[in-house]
Write a protein that holds these residues in place. Structure first.
Motif, PDB file in Angstrom:
ATOM      1  N   THR A 118       0.847  -1.194   0.000  1.00 38.36           N
ATOM      2  CA  THR A 118       0.000   0.000   0.000  1.00 38.36           C
ATOM      3  C   THR A 118       0.882   1.243   0.000  1.00 38.36           C
ATOM      4  O   THR A 118       1.815   1.352   0.814  1.00 38.36           O
ATOM      5  CB  THR A 118      -0.916   0.022   1.235  1.00 38.36           C
ATOM      6  N   ALA A 119       0.586   2.168  -0.899  1.00 39.18           N
ATOM      7  CA  ALA A 119       1.330   3.421  -0.996  1.00 39.18           C
ATOM      8  C   ALA A 119       0.380   4.601  -0.911  1.00 39.18           C
ATOM      9  O   ALA A 119      -0.726   4.555  -1.457  1.00 39.18           O
ATOM     10  CB  ALA A 119       2.114   3.486  -2.303  1.00 39.18           C
ATOM     11  N   LEU A 120       0.802   5.642  -0.231  1.00 40.13           N
ATOM     12  CA  LEU A 120       0.062   6.901  -0.163  1.00 40.13           C
ATOM     13  C   LEU A 120       0.841   7.944  -0.954  1.00 40.13           C
ATOM     14  O   LEU A 120       2.053   8.090  -0.761  1.00 40.13           O
ATOM     15  CB  LEU A 120      -0.107   7.347   1.286  1.00 40.13           C
ATOM     16  N   ARG A 147      -0.289   5.842 -11.393  1.00 39.79           N
ATOM     17  CA  ARG A 147      -0.568   4.898 -12.478  1.00 39.79           C
ATOM     18  C   ARG A 147       0.510   3.814 -12.540  1.00 39.79           C
ATOM     19  O   ARG A 147       0.207   2.622 -12.696  1.00 39.79           O
ATOM     20  CB  ARG A 147      -0.617   5.632 -13.815  1.00 39.79           C
ATOM     21  N   ALA A 148       1.770   4.242 -12.438  1.00 35.76           N
ATOM     22  CA  ALA A 148       2.872   3.282 -12.536  1.00 35.76           C
ATOM     23  C   ALA A 148       2.862   2.287 -11.385  1.00 35.76           C
ATOM     24  O   ALA A 148       3.117   1.087 -11.586  1.00 35.76           O
ATOM     25  CB  ALA A 148       4.206   4.035 -12.570  1.00 35.76           C
ATOM     26  N   LEU A 149       2.561   2.748 -10.176  1.00 35.01           N
ATOM     27  CA  LEU A 149       2.507   1.835  -9.036  1.00 35.01           C
ATOM     28  C   LEU A 149       1.275   0.933  -9.106  1.00 35.01           C
ATOM     29  O   LEU A 149       1.325  -0.223  -8.675  1.00 35.01           O
ATOM     30  CB  LEU A 149       2.539   2.628  -7.732  1.00 35.01           C
ATOM     31  N   LEU A 206      -4.748   8.155  -2.539  1.00 37.05           N
ATOM     32  CA  LEU A 206      -4.441   9.450  -3.147  1.00 37.05           C
ATOM     33  C   LEU A 206      -4.903  10.542  -2.184  1.00 37.05           C
ATOM     34  O   LEU A 206      -6.090  10.658  -1.910  1.00 37.05           O
ATOM     35  CB  LEU A 206      -5.153   9.598  -4.493  1.00 37.05           C
ATOM     36  N   LEU A 207      -3.967  11.304  -1.677  1.00 38.52           N
ATOM     37  CA  LEU A 207      -4.307  12.405  -0.776  1.00 38.52           C
ATOM     38  C   LEU A 207      -4.274  13.694  -1.587  1.00 38.52           C
ATOM     39  O   LEU A 207      -3.217  14.117  -2.064  1.00 38.52           O
ATOM     40  CB  LEU A 207      -3.343  12.470   0.406  1.00 38.52           C
ATOM     41  N   CYS A 208      -5.449  14.298  -1.774  1.00 37.80           N
ATOM     42  CA  CYS A 208      -5.598  15.459  -2.657  1.00 37.80           C
ATOM     43  C   CYS A 208      -6.368  16.565  -1.940  1.00 37.80           C
ATOM     44  O   CYS A 208      -7.189  16.297  -1.061  1.00 37.80           O
ATOM     45  CB  CYS A 208      -6.352  15.077  -3.930  1.00 37.80           C
ATOM     46  N   ARG A 209      -6.133  17.770  -2.353  1.00 36.80           N
ATOM     47  CA  ARG A 209      -6.850  18.907  -1.763  1.00 36.80           C
ATOM     48  C   ARG A 209      -8.231  19.079  -2.398  1.00 36.80           C
ATOM     49  O   ARG A 209      -9.202  19.390  -1.712  1.00 36.80           O
ATOM     50  CB  ARG A 209      -6.033  20.185  -1.948  1.00 36.80           C
ATOM     51  N   TYR A 253      -6.617   1.533   7.778  1.00 36.46           N
ATOM     52  CA  TYR A 253      -5.555   0.727   7.173  1.00 36.46           C
ATOM     53  C   TYR A 253      -4.687   0.114   8.262  1.00 36.46           C
ATOM     54  O   TYR A 253      -4.376   0.773   9.264  1.00 36.46           O
ATOM     55  CB  TYR A 253      -4.678   1.589   6.245  1.00 36.46           C
ATOM     56  N   ASP A 254      -4.290  -1.123   8.034  1.00 35.76           N
ATOM     57  CA  ASP A 254      -3.420  -1.779   9.001  1.00 35.76           C
ATOM     58  C   ASP A 254      -1.979  -1.849   8.526  1.00 35.76           C
ATOM     59  O   ASP A 254      -1.113  -2.427   9.186  1.00 35.76           O
ATOM     60  CB  ASP A 254      -3.927  -3.182   9.342  1.00 35.76           C
ATOM     61  N   ARG A 255      -1.713  -1.243   7.345  1.00 34.18           N
ATOM     62  CA  ARG A 255      -0.337  -1.176   6.860  1.00 34.18           C
ATOM     63  C   ARG A 255      -0.174  -0.002   5.901  1.00 34.18           C
ATOM     64  O   ARG A 255      -1.129   0.424   5.236  1.00 34.18           O
ATOM     65  CB  ARG A 255       0.060  -2.474   6.154  1.00 34.18           C
ATOM     66  N   LEU A 256       1.042   0.523   5.844  1.00 34.32           N
ATOM     67  CA  LEU A 256       1.403   1.552   4.873  1.00 34.32           C
ATOM     68  C   LEU A 256       2.872   1.331   4.538  1.00 34.32           C
ATOM     69  O   LEU A 256       3.752   1.585   5.353  1.00 34.32           O
ATOM     70  CB  LEU A 256       1.178   2.959   5.421  1.00 34.32           C
TER      71      LEU A 256
END
Length: 282
Positions: free
Chosen positions: A5-7, A21-23, A32-35, A80-83
């Protein structure tokens, strides 16, 4: 579900979207953290199309508002239980100088303090994941423009600060933050890196007036695509640690290789100074 999992902050456009997209194509679940929620929803659908078998979630937050950042981090920790990977990607060139109530230039607050706060609030989740996997990574988007930055200007209100200088300060802080993260998390299975993506053709700087804006427009056709600009970040997020090199923890990367910076302000002492100076804001 994905393998990791990636943020990604600022994952709705440009480098952030290309990285997402690549990941996704490498089977990462993504946050995705967005404003902007509307733009974030469009990006979420776009990334989901890149790999329908992974999970893509949108979380909204304003990096210029620490309370908003904390609220987003609390949501992530409760769901989430992992990052495995945190990519502090979001950034912008200020169209005009603006200052927060604390007297800090606003783009510096969002680019550095906002990302510092996000990383700080997610520390429990990052260390929990590292205890289970031994491999958590934090990647800060810096830039060759860090050479224009000066530590002596950090946290100061300078009303006649040039826009390029403000941007350089942001990128220098991102680089130093990665260096300090490597030190503070040493031995805990968490590594940190900063990245120069190259000159990338995005909407970045498109609303910047005057000479700076003209430079972005003039050189646009010569710049890299977002996909090429994202390659180093994707490498650091997904390559085996052996390929990155254990000795490069905290390092500055370009073109998927460690890169030396001659900036005199890039020292371990300044990285720790910045850490201690930023902590009161979180």
């Amino acid at each position: 579900m994905g393998i990791k999992t990636a943020l990604i902050t600022g994952g709705n456009s440009g480098l952030g979207l290309a990285t997402a997209r690549a990941l996704a194509q490498r089977s990462f679940d993504l946050i995705l953290l967005c404003r902007n929620e509307e733009k974030g929803r469009e990006a979420q659908a776009d990334v989901q199309r890149a790999n329908p078998s992974i999970a893509v979630e949108l979380v909204t937050a304003d990096l210029a508002n620490v309370a908003s950042v904390q609220q987003a981090a609390d949501y992530i920790k409760s769901h989430y239980d992992r990052l495995d990977v945190l990519i502090n990607n979001a950034g912008y060139t200020p169209a005009t100088l603006k200052f927060t109530a604390e007297g800090i230039e606003k783009s510096f607050f969002a680019s550095h303090i906002g990302h510092f706060a996000l990383t700080h609030y997610l520390t429990d989740l990052l260390t929990k994941t590292a205890a289970q996997t031994g491999d958590v990574r934090i990647i800060n988007l810096s830039s060759g423009a860090h050479l224009l930055g000066r530590k002596e200007r950090f946290f100061r209100r300078i009303d006649n600060l040039a826009l390029f200088s403000a941007y350089g300060d942001d990128k220098l802080a991102n680089l130093l933050h990665a260096r300090s993260l490597a030190s503070h998390f040493a031995g805990q299975g968490i590594t940190a890196y900063s990245v120069h993506p190259g000159a990338v053709q995005t909407n970045f700087g498109s609303d910047t007036p005057g000479f700076v804006g003209k430079v972005f427009k003039a050189f646009g056709p010569l710049m890299r695509t977002p996909e090429k600009g994202a390659q180093t970040t994707v490498f650091l997020a997904s390559a085996p640690l052996k390929s990155i090199g254990e000795s490069n923890n905290g390092g500055y990367f370009a073109d998927s290789r460690p890169k030396y910076t001659p900036h005199r302000d890039v020292t371990d002492e300044n990285a720790e100074w910045l850490w201690q100076k930023t902590m009161p804001y979180v």
